[in-house]
Write a protein that holds these residues in place. Structure first.
Motif, PDB file in Angstrom:
ATOM      1  N   UNK A 193       0.616  -1.632  -0.095  1.00  0.00           N
ATOM      2  CA  UNK A 193       0.232   0.451  -0.041  1.00  0.00           C
ATOM      3  C   UNK A 193       1.215   1.288   0.139  1.00  0.00           C
ATOM      4  N   UNK A 194       0.055   2.675  -0.693  1.00  0.00           N
ATOM      5  CA  UNK A 194       1.145   3.438  -0.566  1.00  0.00           C
ATOM      6  C   UNK A 194       0.080   4.464   1.014  1.00  0.00           C
ATOM      7  N   UNK A 195       1.380   4.815   1.533  1.00  0.00           N
ATOM      8  CA  UNK A 195       0.571   5.572   2.767  1.00  0.00           C
ATOM      9  C   UNK A 195       1.990   6.328   3.435  1.00  0.00           C
ATOM     10  N   UNK A 196       1.217   7.186   3.825  1.00  0.00           N
ATOM     11  CA  UNK A 196       2.316   8.591   4.495  1.00  0.00           C
ATOM     12  C   UNK A 196       3.582   9.067   3.848  1.00  0.00           C
ATOM     13  N   UNK A 197       2.901   8.739   2.364  1.00  0.00           N
ATOM     14  CA  UNK A 197       3.983   9.342   1.775  1.00  0.00           C
ATOM     15  C   UNK A 197       5.368   8.482   0.533  1.00  0.00           C
ATOM     16  N   UNK A 198       4.734   6.913   1.003  1.00  0.00           N
ATOM     17  CA  UNK A 198       5.935   6.010   0.311  1.00  0.00           C
ATOM     18  C   UNK A 198       5.052   4.135   0.691  1.00  0.00           C
ATOM     19  N   UNK A 199       6.082   3.739  -0.692  1.00  0.00           N
ATOM     20  CA  UNK A 199       4.975   2.674  -0.340  1.00  0.00           C
ATOM     21  C   UNK A 199       5.708   1.615   0.407  1.00  0.00           C
ATOM     22  N   UNK A 200       4.252   0.552   1.808  1.00  0.00           N
ATOM     23  CA  UNK A 200       4.726  -0.033   2.465  1.00  0.00           C
ATOM     24  C   UNK A 200       4.166  -1.735   1.684  1.00  0.00           C
ATOM     25  N   UNK A 201       5.380  -2.512   2.235  1.00  0.00           N
ATOM     26  CA  UNK A 201       4.910  -4.288   2.331  1.00  0.00           C
ATOM     27  C   UNK A 201       4.868  -4.826   3.702  1.00  0.00           C
ATOM     28  N   UNK A 202       4.204  -5.660   3.880  1.00  0.00           N
ATOM     29  CA  UNK A 202       3.927  -6.376   5.006  1.00  0.00           C
ATOM     30  C   UNK A 202       3.242  -7.700   4.277  1.00  0.00           C
ATOM     31  N   UNK A 203       4.671  -9.125   4.956  1.00  0.00           N
ATOM     32  CA  UNK A 203       4.981  -9.804   4.352  1.00  0.00           C
ATOM     33  C   UNK A 203       5.202 -10.931   5.660  1.00  0.00           C
ATOM     34  N   UNK A 204       4.376 -12.299   4.634  1.00  0.00           N
ATOM     35  CA  UNK A 204       5.052 -13.215   5.726  1.00  0.00           C
ATOM     36  C   UNK A 204       5.836 -13.790   5.340  1.00  0.00           C
ATOM     37  N   UNK A 205       7.212 -14.327   5.833  1.00  0.00           N
ATOM     38  CA  UNK A 205       7.934 -14.801   6.561  1.00  0.00           C
ATOM     39  C   UNK A 205       7.958 -16.038   6.942  1.00  0.00           C
ATOM     40  N   UNK A 206       8.676 -17.338   6.001  1.00  0.00           N
ATOM     41  CA  UNK A 206       9.171 -18.772   6.768  1.00  0.00           C
ATOM     42  C   UNK A 206      10.361 -19.080   6.730  1.00  0.00           C
ATOM     43  N   UNK A 207      10.886 -18.682   7.692  1.00  0.00           N
ATOM     44  CA  UNK A 207      12.669 -18.879   7.755  1.00  0.00           C
ATOM     45  C   UNK A 207      12.924 -20.475   7.538  1.00  0.00           C
ATOM     46  N   UNK A 208      12.929 -20.643   6.640  1.00  0.00           N
ATOM     47  CA  UNK A 208      13.642 -21.912   6.035  1.00  0.00           C
ATOM     48  C   UNK A 208      12.018 -22.666   4.478  1.00  0.00           C
ATOM     49  N   UNK A 209      13.087 -24.013   4.449  1.00  0.00           N
ATOM     50  CA  UNK A 209      11.901 -24.692   3.493  1.00  0.00           C
ATOM     51  C   UNK A 209      11.844 -25.672   3.633  1.00  0.00           C
ATOM     52  N   UNK A 210      10.579 -26.104   4.258  1.00  0.00           N
ATOM     53  CA  UNK A 210      10.242 -26.943   5.399  1.00  0.00           C
ATOM     54  C   UNK A 210       9.176 -28.681   4.335  1.00  0.00           C
ATOM     55  N   UNK A 211       9.204 -29.691   4.723  1.00  0.00           N
ATOM     56  CA  UNK A 211       8.592 -30.909   4.119  1.00  0.00           C
ATOM     57  C   UNK A 211       7.045 -30.953   5.029  1.00  0.00           C
ATOM     58  N   UNK A 212       6.741 -29.902   6.484  1.00  0.00           N
ATOM     59  CA  UNK A 212       5.486 -30.030   6.260  1.00  0.00           C
ATOM     60  C   UNK A 212       5.214 -28.227   7.162  1.00  0.00           C
ATOM     61  N   UNK A 213       4.615 -28.631   7.373  1.00  0.00           N
ATOM     62  CA  UNK A 213       3.147 -27.031   8.153  1.00  0.00           C
ATOM     63  C   UNK A 213       3.804 -27.046   9.334  1.00  0.00           C
ATOM     64  N   UNK A 214       5.459 -27.756   9.812  1.00  0.00           N
ATOM     65  CA  UNK A 214       4.991 -27.213  11.226  1.00  0.00           C
ATOM     66  C   UNK A 214       6.530 -26.433  11.687  1.00  0.00           C
ATOM     67  N   UNK A 215       6.264 -25.334  10.958  1.00  0.00           N
ATOM     68  CA  UNK A 215       7.106 -23.719  11.316  1.00  0.00           C
ATOM     69  C   UNK A 215       7.189 -22.530  11.898  1.00  0.00           C
ATOM     70  N   UNK A 216       7.920 -21.931  12.168  1.00  0.00           N
ATOM     71  CA  UNK A 216       7.031 -20.618  13.013  1.00  0.00           C
ATOM     72  C   UNK A 216       7.215 -19.723  11.536  1.00  0.00           C
ATOM     73  N   UNK A 217       6.276 -18.950  11.086  1.00  0.00           N
ATOM     74  CA  UNK A 217       5.878 -17.124  10.629  1.00  0.00           C
ATOM     75  C   UNK A 217       5.826 -16.047  11.029  1.00  0.00           C
ATOM     76  N   UNK A 218       5.843 -15.145  10.228  1.00  0.00           N
ATOM     77  CA  UNK A 218       6.203 -14.076  11.252  1.00  0.00           C
ATOM     78  C   UNK A 218       5.832 -13.298  10.340  1.00  0.00           C
ATOM     79  N   UNK A 219       5.594 -11.713  10.261  1.00  0.00           N
ATOM     80  CA  UNK A 219       5.463 -10.999   9.641  1.00  0.00           C
ATOM     81  C   UNK A 219       6.060  -9.552  10.015  1.00  0.00           C
ATOM     82  N   UNK A 220       6.429  -9.115   8.181  1.00  0.00           N
ATOM     83  CA  UNK A 220       7.538  -8.170   8.194  1.00  0.00           C
ATOM     84  C   UNK A 220       7.561  -6.878   7.678  1.00  0.00           C
ATOM     85  N   UNK A 221       7.845  -6.277   8.019  1.00  0.00           N
ATOM     86  CA  UNK A 221       7.583  -5.052   7.399  1.00  0.00           C
ATOM     87  C   UNK A 221       8.859  -3.938   6.745  1.00  0.00           C
TER      88      UNK A 221
END
Length: 326
Positions: A105-133
Motif C-alpha cells: 500500500x501507499x501510505x504516509x508518502x511511501x510504499x509499504x509492504x507487509x510480508x509473511x516470512x517462513x525462515x526456511x524450506x520445510x517438508x511439512x507445515x510445522x515451522x514458525x511464521x512471522x510478518x515483516x514490514x
C-alpha cells in the motif's frame, strides 16, 4: 456505422479481461495477489506469492513446493492484459527463504509492504511464521523495517486498513492477520504509526486466512478465505462487524482455468466499482486427468463485485470489462 458504435461501446466499457487473468510463466503457481497503481511508471502492478507448483515432490505430504517461494511481479497498463515482471527485490537480511502473501500500500508518502516470512524450506507445515514490514520509494528497491510483534509465532497474511478519524484525531490503522495459534482465526491489531502494533480482537470464530480489508460504497469490508469459498464481513465504522451469510466463489466456475473455488482475495476499488482478484487451483482442468499433480498449479482470476442492501455477490461467469482508475 453499427461497427463503429460497437467499437465505441467496447472502448467505453473497458478492456475485456482474459481467463485466466495471469499465469506465472516460471512455476505456474501464482497466488495471494496484492495490486497497486505505480503512478511513476503509469501502470498497475501485482505482487504475488510465486508457488513452485511444477516441481516434483516425494509424496503427498511433501509441501516444500509452497516453500522456497519468491514474490512474483506482474505489470499492466490497463488492468486486463498482464505481463510477467520477474520477482521482487526483497532483502534477505530481514526475511528468509520462503516469502508469502505480500500486502502493498501507499501510505504516509511511501510504499509499504507487509510480508509473511517462513525462515526456511520445510517438508511439512510445522515451522514458525512471522510478518515483516518493508518500505520502498518506487516499488523496486525495498528496505527492511521491523518484525511485527503479534504475540504469536505463527502469524501470516497481513491486510492493513486506514481507520476513520476520531474528531480531530487521526484514526490510525488496523492490521488484519491470521493467527494459527488461535485456530487460524482472523485477528486484529491497531497502530498509530504503522510500526508499533497492539493486538486487539479475534474477529472470526471459524478458521480462515488471506483477509483483505477495504472501503467501498460508504462501508468497510473484509473478505477472507474460509477454504470453502470467501467469507464476507461489513462494518459501518471499521469497529463492529457483521458477517454475511454463506460464502462467495464457493462453487467451481464453468470456464476453463476457473473450475475450482476462489481463494485468497485481493480487492481493487475503482470509484463506485470494485474488482476481486483471486486464485484458483487447477484440479478441474483437463490436464489434471492425466497428471495427478496438476491440481497444485494456481492462476489469478478477476471478477467484479456487486453490492445490494449491504450484501456482496459475484458472477464469475460474467465477462469482466476492467475499468480501473489510478
Amino acid at each position: 456505422m453499427i461497427a463503429a458504435l460497437t467499437m465505441m461501446a467496447a472502448a467505453a466499457s473497458g478492456p475485456l479481461a482474459p481467463k485466466p487473468l495471469f499465469r506465472d510463466p516460471v512455476h505456474d503457481g501464482a497466488a495471494d495477489a496484492s495490486t497497486v497503481y505505480d503512478a511513476k511508471a503509469k501502470e498497475w502492478v501485482i505482487f504475488y506469492t510465486n508457488r513452485r507448483a511444477n516441481i516434483p515432490r516425494e509424496d503427498a505430504k511433501d509441501v516444500r513446493w509452497v516453500h522456497g517461494t519468491a514474490i512474483g511481479v506482474a505489470r499492466s497498463k490497463d488492468g486486463a492484459q498482464w505481463t510477467y515482471g520477474g520477482t521482487a527485490n526483497i532483502p534477505t537480511a530481514c526475511t528468509g527463504e520462503t516469502l508469502w502473501a505480500p500486502e502493498v500500500q501507499w501510505l504516509k508518502g511511501r510504499w509499504h509492504m507487509w510480508l509473511t516470512v517462513v525462515p526456511g524450506v520445510f517438508r511439512d507445515w510445522n515451522a514458525p511464521r512471522f510478518i515483516v514490514h518493508l518500505t520502498s520509494p518506487d516499488l523496486k528497491s525495498w528496505t527492511c523495517g521491523e518484525k511485527l510483534d503479534l504475540k504469536s509465532d505463527r502469524v501470516i497474511d497481513a491486510s492493513v486498513l486506514a481507520l476513520p478519524a476520531k474528531g480531530k484525531k487521526a484514526g490510525g490503522y488496523r492490521l488484519f492477520f491470521n493467527d494459527e495459534r488461535q485456530s487460524k482465526a482472523i485477528v486484529t491489531a491497531d497502530s498509530d504509526d504503522l510500526i508499533h502494533w497492539t493486538v486487539k480482537d479475534r474477529l472470526t470464530q471459524t478458521p480462515g486466512e488471506g483477509p483483505k480489508a477495504f472501503r467501498w460504497k460508504g462501508r468497510y469490508w473484509l473478505i477472507s478465505d474460509a477454504w470453502k469459498g470467501l467469507l464476507v464481513m461489513r462494518s459501518d465504522d471499521g469497529q463492529a462487524w457483521t458477517t454475511q451469510p454463506g460464502h462467495i466463489l464457493a462453487s467451481a466456475g464453468a470456464q476453463p482455468t476457473d473450475r475450482a473455488k476462489g481463494q485468497h482475495p485481493d480487492i481493487v476499488v475503482a470509484g463506485n466499482r470494485a474488482y476481486i482478484i483471486y486464485f484458483v487451483h487447477q484440479e478441474g482442468e483437463d490436464a489434471a486427468k492425466a497428471d495427478p499433480e496438476y491440481y497444485r498449479r494456481t492462476v489469478l482470476q478477476i471478477a467484479e463485485l456487486k453490492e445490494k442492501d449491504g450484501v456482496i455477490s459475484i458472477d464469475r461467469e460474467a465477462p469482466v470489462h476492467v475499468r480501473l482508475k489510478p
